[in-house]
Design a protein around this motif. Structure first.
Motif, PDB file in Angstrom:
ATOM      1  N   UNK A  47       0.831  -1.202   0.000  1.00  0.00           N
ATOM      2  CA  UNK A  47       0.000   0.000   0.000  1.00  0.00           C
ATOM      3  C   UNK A  47       0.868   1.255   0.000  1.00  0.00           C
ATOM      4  N   UNK A  48       1.922   1.215   0.811  1.00  0.00           N
ATOM      5  CA  UNK A  48       2.825   2.368   0.876  1.00  0.00           C
ATOM      6  C   UNK A  48       3.447   2.644  -0.488  1.00  0.00           C
ATOM      7  N   UNK A  49       3.856   1.611  -1.193  1.00  0.00           N
ATOM      8  CA  UNK A  49       4.466   1.799  -2.514  1.00  0.00           C
ATOM      9  C   UNK A  49       3.499   2.490  -3.474  1.00  0.00           C
ATOM     10  N   UNK A  50       2.270   2.017  -3.513  1.00  0.00           N
ATOM     11  CA  UNK A  50       1.284   2.624  -4.410  1.00  0.00           C
ATOM     12  C   UNK A  50       1.063   4.093  -4.069  1.00  0.00           C
ATOM     13  N   UNK A  51       1.002   4.389  -2.785  1.00  0.00           N
ATOM     14  CA  UNK A  51       0.754   5.761  -2.350  1.00  0.00           C
ATOM     15  C   UNK A  51       1.969   6.656  -2.587  1.00  0.00           C
ATOM     16  N   UNK A  52       3.176   6.125  -2.374  1.00  0.00           N
ATOM     17  CA  UNK A  52       4.378   6.925  -2.643  1.00  0.00           C
ATOM     18  C   UNK A  52       4.555   7.178  -4.145  1.00  0.00           C
ATOM     19  N   UNK A  53       4.176   6.225  -4.957  1.00  0.00           N
ATOM     20  CA  UNK A  53       4.232   6.441  -6.407  1.00  0.00           C
ATOM     21  C   UNK A  53       3.307   7.593  -6.799  1.00  0.00           C
ATOM     22  N   UNK A  54       2.114   7.599  -6.224  1.00  0.00           N
ATOM     23  CA  UNK A  54       1.178   8.686  -6.499  1.00  0.00           C
ATOM     24  C   UNK A  54       1.708  10.000  -5.944  1.00  0.00           C
ATOM     25  N   UNK A  55       2.256   9.965  -4.724  1.00  0.00           N
ATOM     26  CA  UNK A  55       2.792  11.181  -4.115  1.00  0.00           C
ATOM     27  C   UNK A  55       3.948  11.756  -4.932  1.00  0.00           C
ATOM     28  N   UNK A  56       4.798  10.896  -5.468  1.00  0.00           N
ATOM     29  CA  UNK A  56       5.917  11.390  -6.270  1.00  0.00           C
ATOM     30  C   UNK A  56       5.413  12.055  -7.550  1.00  0.00           C
ATOM     31  N   UNK A  57       4.350  11.532  -8.132  1.00  0.00           N
ATOM     32  CA  UNK A  57       3.750  12.167  -9.312  1.00  0.00           C
ATOM     33  C   UNK A  57       3.220  13.555  -8.956  1.00  0.00           C
ATOM     34  N   UNK A  58       2.544  13.649  -7.829  1.00  0.00           N
ATOM     35  CA  UNK A  58       2.002  14.942  -7.399  1.00  0.00           C
ATOM     36  C   UNK A  58       3.128  15.934  -7.114  1.00  0.00           C
TER      37      UNK A  58
END
Length: 268
Positions: A47-58
């Motif tokens: 879950x953390x990986x998916x969220x960090x991937x999204x956060x890095x895009x933002x």
């Protein structure tokens, strides 16, 4: 910026909780539960990986001035390329983490780990049920991908609360002590940060304060079965969502970030 910080709250909760749960690998009370808690840790890191991937895009989509001001961790500020998920987990210092203080508390004995997991699991289940309806398609997709795991985590920790609370005199006393120790860290789950408020006002996420009644009802129902008492203390710890943490986060990050900081840019 606040959308980024909201996603990071979720990501940091998952990462720090996962890191501490993973410390039980090889140390669980019985083999079956050793495997179960290790798999749970892997669920949270996913879950953390998916969220960090999204956060890095933002983060990378922000204007350079805002991107530079988002964090004050020196190593992250030195990254000249596009920020990646590993940068967010490995190069931020404690003050740039936005997890609630509950998840960074020490594992303690098995009862304390169960109490911490249970409190967080019930909250995460209620939150992710609401995030399934988010108009933010990436966030709702992450919630949809994670909801089966989150549901299992709540079931697993609830069963252990009952098993320990309604077990032997010693297991009951240890479970009650764990509940009493961690209770004051649960309130922050329902204290809206600036990012929480933005997420609610934009329709991106629910009002976390509204989740408290449902959370308390579920916790109370399990405690009744476990013959445990709800603590009467109403004073609650806070600050994690704003980057103000307990000393325990520093120890967690020391282990978590060692390899990347000792061998910068190492890949395998």
């Amino acid at each position: 910026m606040l959308r980024l910080f909201y996603v990071l709250q979720l990501a940091d909760n998952a990462l720090i909780h996962s890191q501490l749960l993973s410390a039980w690998c090889g140390h669980g009370p019985i083999l079956e539960q050793d495997i179960a808690i290790t798999n749970t840790a892997l669920d949270h890191i996913g879950q953390a990986r998916s969220l960090y991937q999204y956060a890095s895009e933002l983060l990378n989509a922000l204007p350079e001035s805002e991107k530079a001001a988002a964090f004050s961790s020196p190593l992250l500020q030195q990254v000249s390329r596009a920020v990646q998920e590993d940068d967010l987990s490995s190069l931020r210092d404690g003050w740039d983490f936005r997890n609630v203080v509950l998840v960074e508390q020490p594992n303690g004995d098995w009862a304390q780990t169960i109490a911490k997991s249970f409190f967080y699991d019930v909250f995460q289940y209620l939150l992710y049920q609401e995030l399934l309806k988010s108009p933010d398609t990436q966030l709702s997709a992450i919630a949809e991908k994670s909801i089966k795991e989150v549901t299992y985590h709540k079931k697993w920790s609830s069963e252990w609360v009952i098993r320990l609370g309604d077990g032997t005199a010693e297991s009951h006393d240890r479970m009650q002590k764990a509940v009493d120790t961690l209770w004051s860290y649960t309130g922050e789950l329902f204290m809206p940060s600036e990012a929480d408020a933005f997420a609610f006002q934009s329709g991106m996420a629910p009002d976390v304060a509204v989740l408290k009644d449902s959370w308390l009802a579920e916790v109370t129902a399990i405690f009744d079965q476990a013959t445990l008492q709800l603590p009467s203390n109403n004073w609650m710890q806070k600050g994690g969502k704003q980057g103000m943490h307990t000393e325990h986060l520093g120890y967690v990050l020391t282990d978590l970030q060692f390899m990347q900081r000792a061998y910068p840019n190492m890949e395998w």
